[in-house]
Design a protein around this motif. Structure first.
Motif, PDB file in Angstrom:
ATOM      1  N   ILE A   1       0.531  -0.844  -0.029  1.00 35.89           N
ATOM      2  CA  ILE A   1       0.029  -0.162  -0.148  1.00 35.89           C
ATOM      3  C   ILE A   1       0.901   0.873   0.255  1.00 35.89           C
ATOM      4  O   ILE A   1       0.462   2.292  -0.158  1.00 35.89           O
ATOM      5  CB  ILE A   1      -0.536  -0.122   1.228  1.00 35.89           C
ATOM      6  N   GLN A   2       1.849   1.015   0.890  1.00 36.06           N
ATOM      7  CA  GLN A   2       3.636   2.236   0.580  1.00 36.06           C
ATOM      8  C   GLN A   2       2.860   2.696  -0.799  1.00 36.06           C
ATOM      9  O   GLN A   2       3.620   4.111  -0.833  1.00 36.06           O
ATOM     10  CB  GLN A   2       4.684   2.035   1.048  1.00 36.06           C
ATOM     11  N   TRP A   3       3.179   1.693  -1.893  1.00 34.60           N
ATOM     12  CA  TRP A   3       3.664   2.334  -3.489  1.00 34.60           C
ATOM     13  C   TRP A   3       2.296   3.028  -4.203  1.00 34.60           C
ATOM     14  O   TRP A   3       2.801   4.125  -4.596  1.00 34.60           O
ATOM     15  CB  TRP A   3       3.870   0.881  -3.957  1.00 34.60           C
ATOM     16  N   PHE A   4       1.301   3.150  -3.378  1.00 34.63           N
ATOM     17  CA  PHE A   4       0.336   4.059  -4.000  1.00 34.63           C
ATOM     18  C   PHE A   4       0.539   5.553  -3.603  1.00 34.63           C
ATOM     19  O   PHE A   4       0.408   6.827  -4.325  1.00 34.63           O
ATOM     20  CB  PHE A   4      -0.722   3.148  -2.937  1.00 34.63           C
ATOM     21  N   PHE A   5       1.143   6.070  -2.118  1.00 38.59           N
ATOM     22  CA  PHE A   5       1.643   7.088  -1.914  1.00 38.59           C
ATOM     23  C   PHE A   5       2.765   7.809  -2.588  1.00 38.59           C
ATOM     24  O   PHE A   5       2.359   8.908  -2.956  1.00 38.59           O
ATOM     25  CB  PHE A   5       2.102   7.015  -0.473  1.00 38.59           C
ATOM     26  N   ASP A   6       3.770   7.527  -3.326  1.00 37.74           N
ATOM     27  CA  ASP A   6       4.784   7.829  -4.274  1.00 37.74           C
ATOM     28  C   ASP A   6       5.935   7.071  -4.106  1.00 37.74           C
ATOM     29  O   ASP A   6       6.647   7.087  -4.408  1.00 37.74           O
ATOM     30  CB  ASP A   6       5.507   8.963  -3.020  1.00 37.74           C
ATOM     31  N   PRO A   7       5.028   6.574  -5.535  1.00 34.98           N
ATOM     32  CA  PRO A   7       6.111   5.174  -5.921  1.00 34.98           C
ATOM     33  C   PRO A   7       7.804   6.153  -6.589  1.00 34.98           C
ATOM     34  O   PRO A   7       8.269   4.770  -6.525  1.00 34.98           O
ATOM     35  CB  PRO A   7       5.575   4.156  -7.445  1.00 34.98           C
ATOM     36  N   ALA A   8       7.573   6.909  -7.127  1.00 37.93           N
ATOM     37  CA  ALA A   8       8.832   7.230  -7.379  1.00 37.93           C
ATOM     38  C   ALA A   8       9.887   8.001  -6.845  1.00 37.93           C
ATOM     39  O   ALA A   8      10.945   7.612  -6.978  1.00 37.93           O
ATOM     40  CB  ALA A   8       8.248   8.798  -7.917  1.00 37.93           C
ATOM     41  N   VAL A   9       9.007   8.207  -5.159  1.00 46.15           N
ATOM     42  CA  VAL A   9      10.448   8.359  -4.057  1.00 46.15           C
ATOM     43  C   VAL A   9      10.925   7.051  -3.942  1.00 46.15           C
ATOM     44  O   VAL A   9      12.469   7.070  -3.881  1.00 46.15           O
ATOM     45  CB  VAL A   9       9.716   9.113  -2.575  1.00 46.15           C
ATOM     46  N   LEU A  10      10.289   6.213  -3.973  1.00 43.08           N
ATOM     47  CA  LEU A  10      10.416   4.792  -3.388  1.00 43.08           C
ATOM     48  C   LEU A  10      11.623   3.738  -4.522  1.00 43.08           C
ATOM     49  O   LEU A  10      12.527   3.966  -3.650  1.00 43.08           O
ATOM     50  CB  LEU A  10       9.607   3.824  -3.056  1.00 43.08           C
ATOM     51  N   ILE A  11      11.423   4.528  -5.727  1.00 43.46           N
ATOM     52  CA  ILE A  11      12.116   3.997  -6.989  1.00 43.46           C
ATOM     53  C   ILE A  11      13.727   5.314  -6.924  1.00 43.46           C
ATOM     54  O   ILE A  11      14.955   4.573  -6.435  1.00 43.46           O
ATOM     55  CB  ILE A  11      11.916   4.238  -7.858  1.00 43.46           C
ATOM     56  N   ARG A  12      13.169   5.900  -6.245  1.00 41.65           N
ATOM     57  CA  ARG A  12      14.573   7.325  -6.160  1.00 41.65           C
ATOM     58  C   ARG A  12      15.363   7.137  -4.901  1.00 41.65           C
ATOM     59  O   ARG A  12      16.553   7.229  -4.753  1.00 41.65           O
ATOM     60  CB  ARG A  12      14.018   8.676  -6.419  1.00 41.65           C
ATOM     61  N   GLU A  13      15.145   6.292  -4.151  1.00 45.69           N
ATOM     62  CA  GLU A  13      15.748   6.296  -3.076  1.00 45.69           C
ATOM     63  C   GLU A  13      15.622   4.524  -2.571  1.00 45.69           C
ATOM     64  O   GLU A  13      15.924   4.405  -1.309  1.00 45.69           O
ATOM     65  CB  GLU A  13      14.892   7.019  -1.800  1.00 45.69           C
ATOM     66  N   ARG A  14      16.211   4.532  -3.712  1.00 42.86           N
ATOM     67  CA  ARG A  14      15.476   3.184  -3.528  1.00 42.86           C
ATOM     68  C   ARG A  14      16.826   1.991  -2.717  1.00 42.86           C
ATOM     69  O   ARG A  14      16.800   1.129  -1.815  1.00 42.86           O
ATOM     70  CB  ARG A  14      15.341   2.161  -4.700  1.00 42.86           C
ATOM     71  N   LYS A  15      17.998   3.211  -2.972  1.00 41.76           N
ATOM     72  CA  LYS A  15      19.373   2.822  -1.596  1.00 41.76           C
ATOM     73  C   LYS A  15      19.455   2.893  -0.531  1.00 41.76           C
ATOM     74  O   LYS A  15      19.654   1.814   0.111  1.00 41.76           O
ATOM     75  CB  LYS A  15      20.806   3.504  -2.507  1.00 41.76           C
ATOM     76  N   PHE A  16      18.615   3.879  -0.436  1.00 43.10           N
ATOM     77  CA  PHE A  16      17.729   3.441   1.552  1.00 43.10           C
ATOM     78  C   PHE A  16      17.229   2.511   2.386  1.00 43.10           C
ATOM     79  O   PHE A  16      17.250   2.158   2.985  1.00 43.10           O
ATOM     80  CB  PHE A  16      17.701   5.100   2.258  1.00 43.10           C
ATOM     81  N   VAL A  17      16.422   2.382   1.334  1.00 46.29           N
ATOM     82  CA  VAL A  17      15.358   1.621   1.123  1.00 46.29           C
ATOM     83  C   VAL A  17      15.918  -0.209   1.265  1.00 46.29           C
ATOM     84  O   VAL A  17      15.788  -1.084   2.206  1.00 46.29           O
ATOM     85  CB  VAL A  17      14.226   1.458  -0.041  1.00 46.29           C
ATOM     86  N   ILE A  18      17.064   0.050   1.071  1.00 46.40           N
ATOM     87  CA  ILE A  18      17.348  -1.830   0.786  1.00 46.40           C
ATOM     88  C   ILE A  18      18.576  -1.883   2.098  1.00 46.40           C
ATOM     89  O   ILE A  18      18.732  -2.673   2.732  1.00 46.40           O
ATOM     90  CB  ILE A  18      18.385  -1.685  -0.293  1.00 46.40           C
TER      91      ILE A  18
END
Length: 88
Positions: free
Chosen positions: A1-18
């Motif tokens: 559900i978090q991907w509905f909010f702002d997938p662009a941010v999650l992709i752009r900041e994937r290093k921090f997510v990983i």
């Protein structure tokens, strides 16, 4: 559900997510594996699949990974809502 909010941010900041997913998952996995191996606690074999990775039931490892992933994504999304800092 978090991907509905702002997938662009999650992709752009994937290093921090990983990184934010892997470090806690590895830490908690090692700590739990140590505790199980030392007899500090045990996981019921009747309630698990029986698949183990380094003495750690697969379900425990998946729990740590999914929980860490949700927290890392949530923190990245929350941080993206903060207004940018003014530059000098």
């Amino acid at each position: 559900i978090q991907w509905f909010f702002d997938p662009a941010v999650l992709i752009r900041e994937r290093k921090f997510v990983i990184i934010g997913t892997l470090i806690p998952s590895i830490y908690f996995g090692l700590a739990d594996s140590f505790a199980i191996g030392s007899g500090i606690w045990e996981i019921s074999s009747t309630l698990t699949t029986g698949v183990k990775i380094f003495n750690l039931p697969l379900e425990e490892l998946l729990f740590f990974v999914v929980t860490s992933l949700l927290l890392a994504q949530g923190l990245v999304l929350w941080h993206s809502l903060r207004p940018p800092r003014p530059t000098a």
